[in-house]
Write an enzyme that holds these catalytic residues in place. Structure first.
Site, PDB file in Angstrom:
ATOM      1  N   TYR A 121      37.192  21.427   7.234  1.00 56.78           N
ATOM      2  CA  TYR A 121      36.146  21.710   7.841  1.00 56.78           C
ATOM      3  C   TYR A 121      36.087  21.424   9.566  1.00 56.78           C
ATOM      4  O   TYR A 121      35.863  22.299  10.369  1.00 56.78           O
ATOM      5  CB  TYR A 121      35.171  20.707   7.347  1.00 56.78           C
TER       6      TYR A 121
HETATM    7  O1  LIG Z   1      30.044  13.660  12.412  1.00 59.71           O
HETATM    8  C1  LIG Z   1      30.363  14.808  11.813  1.00 59.71           C
HETATM    9  O2  LIG Z   1      31.127  15.678  12.343  1.00 59.71           O
HETATM   10  C2  LIG Z   1      30.202  15.110  10.353  1.00 59.71           C
HETATM   11  O3  LIG Z   1      29.537  13.843  10.020  1.00 59.71           O
HETATM   12  C3  LIG Z   1      29.410  13.989   8.534  1.00 59.71           C
HETATM   13  O4  LIG Z   1      30.507  13.652   7.944  1.00 59.71           O
HETATM   14  P1  LIG Z   1      30.790  12.257   7.611  1.00 59.71           P
HETATM   15  O5  LIG Z   1      30.990  11.384   8.787  1.00 59.71           O
HETATM   16  O6  LIG Z   1      32.213  12.174   6.885  1.00 59.71           O
HETATM   17  O7  LIG Z   1      29.660  11.717   6.879  1.00 59.71           O
HETATM   18  P2  LIG Z   1      29.423  11.189   5.371  1.00 59.71           P
HETATM   19  O8  LIG Z   1      29.983  12.224   4.415  1.00 59.71           O
HETATM   20  O9  LIG Z   1      27.881  10.665   5.290  1.00 59.71           O
HETATM   21  O10 LIG Z   1      30.564   9.799   5.306  1.00 59.71           O
HETATM   22  C4  LIG Z   1      30.056   8.851   5.966  1.00 59.71           C
HETATM   23  C5  LIG Z   1      31.263   7.643   5.798  1.00 59.71           C
HETATM   24  O11 LIG Z   1      30.883   7.263   4.116  1.00 59.71           O
HETATM   25  C6  LIG Z   1      32.102   7.225   3.599  1.00 59.71           C
HETATM   26  N1  LIG Z   1      31.619   7.686   2.307  1.00 59.71           N
HETATM   27  C7  LIG Z   1      31.347   8.884   1.843  1.00 59.71           C
HETATM   28  C8  LIG Z   1      30.964   9.312   0.755  1.00 59.71           C
HETATM   29  C9  LIG Z   1      31.141   8.150  -0.720  1.00 59.71           C
HETATM   30  O12 LIG Z   1      30.873   8.398  -1.737  1.00 59.71           O
HETATM   31  N2  LIG Z   1      31.729   7.017  -0.085  1.00 59.71           N
HETATM   32  C10 LIG Z   1      31.650   6.684   1.148  1.00 59.71           C
HETATM   33  O13 LIG Z   1      32.298   5.579   1.426  1.00 59.71           O
HETATM   34  C11 LIG Z   1      32.888   8.147   3.996  1.00 59.71           C
HETATM   35  O14 LIG Z   1      34.159   7.863   4.102  1.00 59.71           O
HETATM   36  C12 LIG Z   1      32.566   8.038   5.735  1.00 59.71           C
HETATM   37  O15 LIG Z   1      33.319   7.134   6.210  1.00 59.71           O
HETATM   38  C13 LIG Z   1      28.750  15.380   8.058  1.00 59.71           C
HETATM   39  O16 LIG Z   1      28.730  15.422   6.676  1.00 59.71           O
HETATM   40  C14 LIG Z   1      29.597  16.504   8.569  1.00 59.71           C
HETATM   41  O17 LIG Z   1      28.888  17.725   8.184  1.00 59.71           O
HETATM   42  C15 LIG Z   1      29.649  16.273  10.170  1.00 59.71           C
HETATM   43  O18 LIG Z   1      29.991  17.457  10.720  1.00 59.71           O
END
Ligand SMILES: O=C(O)[C@H]1O[C@H](OP(=O)(O)OP(=O)(O)OC[C@H]2O[C@@H](n3ccc(=O)[nH]c3=O)[C@H](O)[C@@H]2O)[C@H](O)[C@@H](O)[C@@H]1O
Length: 440
Positions: A242
């Protein structure tokens, strides 16, 4: 046997045969009495066959035309009306991904201040399309039309630019989500690379060329360890496909800026959240699971450290998007030719205060008044990064960007929306009754 013969054949078969032969002979004689008549008949049959073939191809092409969900005079009229500014000097913006989370919010904000907005969205099923349809209903209510179509459809894009002289394109259509790239890598290439190029091709050929503002991602910082992340930091170590497609997007847009004079602004969004958000994101799925009494998985870093994100509230992101449109200079090219250098910008749009994932869970528990059942697992090596933290000095200086909502306040608004949208009040009671989750 005799009886059967009599039933099958008339009693005087010979007579009948003779009479028939005579009649046929007479008819043939009348019709083809001369060679000139035969020639005329042949001509007639050829003409009939030719007109049948023409009719068939007309039916084929018309059915293709009517089967498409776009096109036609009435459709063009609606497209023009939606894209027409309602205020003097207003923008005319094509918003891709308009039924998405950020796209719907930006479209509403633009419409509210009198800009013309036309949405484009393919309504794919990466997450529940009914939520996208509900967002479209909101836009409908504000006279913002959302055309159902894909950014890979060059014919549709050419048509839209032929019908409307868009001043700006707000490009938010993308395959989002960091970890899903492991499951479906092709969808990232399809939307974030091929779709982007198809869109830029349409923009560079348009006359006038629009200025393009588009969504990059904080994920381009990848394994960067400089904190906070600045636009000048290296972004050549993406941790997910991504991120790699978003980084590629930054380079691809640069090419179009360089060759064709397209004005480009790339926005690196930092984990955007809020009402009408994306169900695949952690804050959203955690809320759903907590309310349903199901466990949530909280990832941790390898050394046992908590993961952290610079969670950014949707209203702040919308302000950053609108300011980017307002400050974007015009593209310098027209109809595929560059006539001078044009603007190329990249901005971080974050909140500048990272919050750990366990702290996020704690805030949700308070707002939902339900204790979460947590499973803590080591972060799988599937594209995640341990933390993000934006330096927003550049956006502040050039866009006047200043986030004002912290995670506590933003999640309060999200939870309020979630409960009203999904009607979870009743289910919350059910959770209490069944004791499947502990109410705080
Ligand atoms: O800032 C960005 O560029 C990205 O932000 C998000 O990605 P992400 O930060 O990974 O957001 P989440 O999927 O909501 O995860 C947030 C945090 O929660 C954690 N997480 C996620 C899912 C889960 O089941 N458990 C968990 O601890 C992840 O490891 C991460 O640290 C968006 O999903 C992306 O599309 C975007 O581009």
């Amino acid at each position: 046997m005799r009886l059967m013969d009599e039933e099958l054949f008339p009693s005087t078969p010979g007579k009948i045969k003779i009479e028939r032969a005579h009649t046929i002979h007479r008819q043939l004689y009348r019709c083809f009495a001369s060679t000139s008549t035969i020639f005329l008949w042949a001509l007639f049959l050829i003409a009939l066959a030719a007109s049948y073939a023409t009719f068939q191809s007309f039916v084929d092409s018309s059915s293709r035309y009517f089967a498409a969900s776009w096109g036609g005079l009435q459709w063009e009229k609606q497209v023009r009306a939606s894209a027409a500014p309602r205020r003097p000097g207003g923008l005319s913006v094509l918003v891709t991904g308009a039924a998405g989370f950020v796209g719907s919010h930006v479209s509403l904000a633009l419409r509210k201040r009198g800009d013309g907005v036309l949405g484009l969205d393919n309504f794919n099923n990466y997450y529940d399309p009914s939520l996208k349809k509900a967002r479209r209903a909101l836009l409908d209510g504000q006279d913002v039309m959302v055309v159902e179509g894909d950014i890979n459809d060059a014919r549709l894009l050419a048509k839209l630019f032929a019908v409307v002289p868009f001043t700006h394109v707000m490009h938010l259509a993308a395959q989002a989500g960091v970890r899903y790239a492991i499951e479906n890598p092709a969808s990232y290439v399809h939307s974030n690379i091929a779709g982007l190029v198809t869109l830029l091709e349409a923009c560079k050929s348009a006359d006038p060329q629009p200025a393009v503002v588009w969504a990059s991602s904080s994920s381009v910082y990848g394994l960067n360890e400089e904190v906070p992340f600045s636009e000048s930091d290296l972004t050549d170590r993406p941790a997910s496909l991504y991120a790699a497609t978003k980084k590629a997007g930054e380079e691809i847009t640069h090419t179009y800026n360089h060759i064709y004079g397209l004005s480009i602004t790339g926005l690196r969004f930092f984990t955007v959240y809020g009402p009408w958000g994306r169900p695949d994101m952690a804050y959203f799925s955690f809320t759903r699971n907590i309310l349903q009494g199901k466990p949530i998985t909280v990832y941790r870093g390898r050394s046992g450290t908590d993961l952290a994100r610079d969670f950014t509230f949707i209203d702040d992101i919308v302000k950053g998007c609108v300011a980017s449109l307002d400050t974007a200079e015009r593209s310098t090219g027209s109809g595929g030719r560059k006539s001078g250098p044009s603007q190329y910008r990249i901005f971080n749009l974050g909140n500048t205060s990272p919050v750990t994932v366990p702290a996020l869970v704690g805030i949700l528990e308070r707002h939902l008044r339900v204790k979460a059942k947590q499973k803590v697992l080591e972060m799988p090596g599937n594209g995640d990064v341990p933390f993000t933290h934006a330096n927003i000095s550049l956006a502040r200086a050039e866009l006047g960007y200043q986030p004002t909502t912290n995670l506590e306040a933003g999640l309060k608004k999200f939870v309020k929306w979630y409960l009203s949208y999904y009607g979870y009040k009743a289910r919350n009671d059910e959770v209490t009754r069944t004791g499947s989750a502990k109410i705080m």
